[in-house]
Write an enzyme that holds these catalytic residues in place. Sequence first.
Site, PDB file in Angstrom:
ATOM      1  CG  ASP A 195      -4.300  -2.271  -6.472  1.00 16.92           C
ATOM      2  OD1 ASP A 195      -3.997  -1.065  -6.420  1.00 16.92           O
ATOM      3  OD2 ASP A 195      -4.070  -2.989  -7.461  1.00 16.92           O
ATOM      4  CB  THR A 221       0.497   3.634  -8.982  1.00 15.49           C
ATOM      5  OG1 THR A 221      -0.805   4.185  -8.781  1.00 15.49           O
ATOM      6  CG2 THR A 221       0.393   2.350  -9.786  1.00 15.49           C
ATOM      7  CE  LYS A 224      -3.664   4.437 -11.521  1.00 20.35           C
ATOM      8  NZ  LYS A 224      -2.395   3.690 -11.372  1.00 20.35           N
ATOM      9  NE  ARG A 230       2.706   6.121 -14.865  1.00 21.32           N
ATOM     10  CZ  ARG A 230       2.330   5.810 -16.099  1.00 21.32           C
ATOM     11  NH1 ARG A 230       2.337   6.723 -17.049  1.00 21.32           N
ATOM     12  NH2 ARG A 230       1.926   4.593 -16.375  1.00 21.32           N
TER      13      ARG A 230
END
Length: 405
Positions: A195, A221, A224, A230
């Site tokens: 992850d 994701t 970040k 998003r």
Amino acid sequence: MLSNVDPEIATLIQAEAARQARKLRMIASENDVSAAVLEATGSVLTNKYSEGYPGKRYYEGQQIIDQVEQLAIDRAKALFGVDHANVQPLSGAPANLAVYLAFLQPGDTVMGMSLPMGGHLTHGWNVSATGKWFNAVQYEVRKDTGVVDMDEVRSLAMAERPKVIFCGGTAIPRTIDFPAFASIAQEIDAILVADIAHIAGLVAGGAHPSPAGHAPVITTTTHKTLRGPRGAMILCDAEHARAIDRAVFPGLQGGPHDHTTAAIAVALHEASQPEFREYAHTIVANARALADALLERGFDLVSGGTDNHLILVDLTSKQIAGKPAAQALDRAGIELNYNAVPFDPRKPFDPSGIRLGTAGITTRGLKPSQMPLLADWIDRAIASADNEPALERIAAEVEELLGTL
């Protein structure tokens, strides 16, 4: 125009834009997207519904959408050096849930990093569905170093024999040893899932080792450090592609958000440019310079520093808890979050630490030479948590600096 249709929302959006502009935004999971990413996110692609995958849709009118999604897929594969990419997960948690659906049955054993040690809810923590529906075992960090002991991870894996092992998390300031995790997973015939939600941009920019070639499944994701919208992606080898795709659709969700897919494609294109590589390395340089400056001011940093974008601070020695410190810093123009630290004796909603990241301030243009000034502001604000005039003075200094960038 939005201001004509709904002036209340328009006013709130304008207020949020102004708030972001005058603050040093250091929440480690936030960043500022480019104008191009923002434009794609707000495009007419939000009008389309495209259940299925490119070339295999359940609705008509997909001629353009298929090209958009295929571009995102191809760019993700090229950027991260993987066989397959699924760009449809709506966020990081659904991406991780798709891994469970692809490879596990309820009650199977999964191993991940304990949430209070820096892991993520979806790595089997007990308040998450992943901890309720599966037999979750958790590894920790060492008390003396704040770093994962891979020998202890191996011992736990050999004893519990998980089918899936997660590495990575949400508050890990040190380099993740992907080869060591891969060796353990191979030894017990488990699937290793990396992850990299927090460090994806650093991996893409060569500022952190890549899990590609070590972890057959990678989740992330797209915001970040990757500086996209998003959303989320699952990257994997060819062997696991079909299981992952079927888990995302139809396993967990219907149609993807095509405007987000387009914005992901734009962000991946940006991340493939030479200047992004420089950006990723500057994120790490800023974090290390800030960590050093905080250490000089007597702050206790979990693991003693950082290798990436993230710093985890234990405020116990400063005689203040994380929550009031974070609130004071926000009033001083420095936005971050309170956070548990390993072996924290306090409750999660009122923990001992704060977590801060340097991706957003690097986007704004700050350099390592400015990190001592930022550390001084943090130190002064925490020492003046109950002194509103002092906090206001710091906020004015922050705003003045940001106005020069």
